[in-house]
Design a protein around this motif. Sequence first.
Motif, PDB file in Angstrom:
ATOM      1  N   PHE A 215       0.831  -1.028   0.032  1.00  0.00           N
ATOM      2  CA  PHE A 215       0.253  -0.271  -0.362  1.00  0.00           C
ATOM      3  C   PHE A 215       0.862   0.776   0.008  1.00  0.00           C
ATOM      4  O   PHE A 215      -0.026   2.175  -0.082  1.00  0.00           O
ATOM      5  CB  PHE A 215      -0.830   0.263   1.027  1.00  0.00           C
ATOM      6  CG  PHE A 215      -2.314  -1.259   1.184  1.00  0.00           C
ATOM      7  CD1 PHE A 215      -3.105  -0.890   0.701  1.00  0.00           C
ATOM      8  CD2 PHE A 215      -2.078  -2.556   1.895  1.00  0.00           C
ATOM      9  CE1 PHE A 215      -3.955  -2.045   0.364  1.00  0.00           C
ATOM     10  CE2 PHE A 215      -2.375  -3.624   1.857  1.00  0.00           C
ATOM     11  CZ  PHE A 215      -3.640  -3.076   1.180  1.00  0.00           C
ATOM     12  N   VAL A 216       2.071   1.106  -0.131  1.00  0.00           N
ATOM     13  CA  VAL A 216       3.096   2.398  -0.102  1.00  0.00           C
ATOM     14  C   VAL A 216       3.999   2.185  -1.392  1.00  0.00           C
ATOM     15  O   VAL A 216       5.002   0.655  -0.653  1.00  0.00           O
ATOM     16  CB  VAL A 216       4.011   2.250   1.013  1.00  0.00           C
ATOM     17  CG1 VAL A 216       4.790   3.374   2.024  1.00  0.00           C
ATOM     18  CG2 VAL A 216       2.629   2.096   2.578  1.00  0.00           C
ATOM     19  N   ASP A 217       3.983   3.312  -1.776  1.00  0.00           N
ATOM     20  CA  ASP A 217       5.077   3.000  -2.408  1.00  0.00           C
ATOM     21  C   ASP A 217       6.356   3.903  -2.073  1.00  0.00           C
ATOM     22  O   ASP A 217       7.581   4.166  -3.016  1.00  0.00           O
ATOM     23  CB  ASP A 217       5.041   4.096  -3.769  1.00  0.00           C
ATOM     24  CG  ASP A 217       4.328   3.724  -5.013  1.00  0.00           C
ATOM     25  OD1 ASP A 217       3.810   2.200  -5.183  1.00  0.00           O
ATOM     26  OD2 ASP A 217       2.477   3.895  -4.984  1.00  0.00           O
ATOM     27  N   VAL A 218       5.892   5.276  -1.456  1.00  0.00           N
ATOM     28  CA  VAL A 218       7.518   6.102  -0.948  1.00  0.00           C
ATOM     29  C   VAL A 218       7.104   6.974   0.671  1.00  0.00           C
ATOM     30  O   VAL A 218       5.249   6.768   1.121  1.00  0.00           O
ATOM     31  CB  VAL A 218       7.324   7.448  -2.001  1.00  0.00           C
ATOM     32  CG1 VAL A 218       6.434   7.914  -1.964  1.00  0.00           C
ATOM     33  CG2 VAL A 218       8.734   8.059  -1.238  1.00  0.00           C
ATOM     34  N   LYS A 252      14.085   4.259   7.309  1.00  0.00           N
ATOM     35  CA  LYS A 252      15.311   3.576   6.923  1.00  0.00           C
ATOM     36  C   LYS A 252      14.776   1.900   5.990  1.00  0.00           C
ATOM     37  O   LYS A 252      14.510   1.156   4.822  1.00  0.00           O
ATOM     38  CB  LYS A 252      16.051   3.168   6.850  1.00  0.00           C
ATOM     39  CG  LYS A 252      17.200   2.670   6.161  1.00  0.00           C
ATOM     40  CD  LYS A 252      18.363   3.504   6.022  1.00  0.00           C
ATOM     41  CE  LYS A 252      19.715   2.252   6.154  1.00  0.00           C
ATOM     42  NZ  LYS A 252      19.896   2.336   4.248  1.00  0.00           N
ATOM     43  N   ALA A 253      14.440   1.108   7.865  1.00  0.00           N
ATOM     44  CA  ALA A 253      14.140  -0.672   6.770  1.00  0.00           C
ATOM     45  C   ALA A 253      13.108  -0.969   6.337  1.00  0.00           C
ATOM     46  O   ALA A 253      13.002  -2.230   6.468  1.00  0.00           O
ATOM     47  CB  ALA A 253      14.267  -1.216   8.519  1.00  0.00           C
ATOM     48  N   LEU A 254      12.031  -0.167   6.151  1.00  0.00           N
ATOM     49  CA  LEU A 254      11.028  -0.729   5.158  1.00  0.00           C
ATOM     50  C   LEU A 254      11.564  -0.021   3.833  1.00  0.00           C
ATOM     51  O   LEU A 254      10.660  -1.194   2.714  1.00  0.00           O
ATOM     52  CB  LEU A 254      10.007   0.853   5.286  1.00  0.00           C
ATOM     53  CG  LEU A 254       9.301   0.960   6.605  1.00  0.00           C
ATOM     54  CD1 LEU A 254       8.397   1.680   6.265  1.00  0.00           C
ATOM     55  CD2 LEU A 254       8.486  -0.631   7.233  1.00  0.00           C
ATOM     56  N   GLY A 255      12.680   0.181   3.356  1.00  0.00           N
ATOM     57  CA  GLY A 255      13.233  -0.170   1.997  1.00  0.00           C
ATOM     58  C   GLY A 255      12.362   0.578   0.763  1.00  0.00           C
ATOM     59  O   GLY A 255      12.334   0.011  -0.180  1.00  0.00           O
ATOM     60  N   LYS A 256      11.178   1.297   1.531  1.00  0.00           N
ATOM     61  CA  LYS A 256      11.044   2.401   0.078  1.00  0.00           C
ATOM     62  C   LYS A 256      12.203   3.459   0.295  1.00  0.00           C
ATOM     63  O   LYS A 256      12.721   4.116   0.740  1.00  0.00           O
ATOM     64  CB  LYS A 256       9.985   2.785   0.985  1.00  0.00           C
ATOM     65  CG  LYS A 256       8.828   1.403   1.010  1.00  0.00           C
ATOM     66  CD  LYS A 256       8.219   1.265  -0.198  1.00  0.00           C
ATOM     67  CE  LYS A 256       7.156  -0.210   0.068  1.00  0.00           C
ATOM     68  NZ  LYS A 256       6.744  -0.403  -1.357  1.00  0.00           N
ATOM     69  N   PRO A 257      12.037   4.359  -0.776  1.00  0.00           N
ATOM     70  CA  PRO A 257      12.780   5.246  -1.045  1.00  0.00           C
ATOM     71  C   PRO A 257      11.481   6.220  -0.385  1.00  0.00           C
ATOM     72  O   PRO A 257      10.061   6.892   0.144  1.00  0.00           O
ATOM     73  CB  PRO A 257      11.778   6.147  -2.472  1.00  0.00           C
ATOM     74  CG  PRO A 257      11.392   4.821  -3.015  1.00  0.00           C
ATOM     75  CD  PRO A 257      10.871   3.527  -2.266  1.00  0.00           C
TER      76      PRO A 257
END
Length: 320
Positions: A215-218, A252-257
């Motif tokens: 559900f998250v791109d950024v 940061k750990a989410l790995g998203k921009p």
Amino acid sequence: MKNKKTRTAIVVSIATLVLTGSVLAASIPRGIPTGAKPVATGNLGDKRPIIGPDSLTFGAYDPHGDFTDDPNSKIEHLFLPWEDVDLSTLSLADEYAQKRGRKLFITVEPWSWAADWRSSPEALISGILAGRYDANMAAVCSTAATLKSDVTIRWAQEMDETDNQFTWAHWSPADYVTAYQRMVTVCREHNKTAKYMWSPKGEPTLSAFYPGDEFVDVVGLSVFGLQQYDRDHLGKDQTFAEALSSKYRLVKALGKPIVVAELGYEGDSDYVRSWAEDAAKRSPEFPDLTAVVYFNDKEVYPWPRPYGLPDWRVVREATN
């Protein structure tokens, strides 16, 4: 520390609406400036982030038009409620952004900007989970799907804040996650190309509100620097990197921009210069940071006493 919003500074190139000297809330999104330029004191743009050839992507929420002709600005940030809004005016924002080679970044706030019309936190979340607001989100997203600009949609930002500002910040993490997932699902049914930003304030509790990778791109964060607050509470001037670092580590750990979705700073010339030099600079300390978006307006939600309403705007209006 950052308190804010209710965004009563109105938008769009169809101009600020005024009646008997007071601003009419809602009806149009906020962010695209009028053509009027302010009279400024000091050096025009002396608070602008310094952009170089290797800088992060830069953009702004810019209701006053200070970045209208700035070629460095590549993102146009708008705010809109999902009630009592004229969505047809988004075409004006689209045209404005297209002429300047900018992408659109739309923050959707799930309420009306008319404060006396707002639902309680309980009524709002129960209505969302029951599907009573699906049409509101569908209307926003289907309209955004007709625009020519690339669009990123940010829904119900700063859900982790503790300043009693946003209705949705009173929800439990589980309810927020369910509501966010529902709204992105509804939006995707009507808009196949938009990206979706999950945007906490940056509090230690933020991970409980994460709705899941699909559900998250950024990820967006809010970073504000007020020199006097820093000195009173930290005993020193805080740098941009120091203000961002703890928030950045949490996501940061989410790995998203990662994007600084709202940026502002206010203080003396040395403090401002430090932030202006560092805010858009690429840094090995923040490898996933891709963009910063300046909040170019005066604060609209008071900080704790005695700080009032800090002025983040890059250009000062002349005073008599």
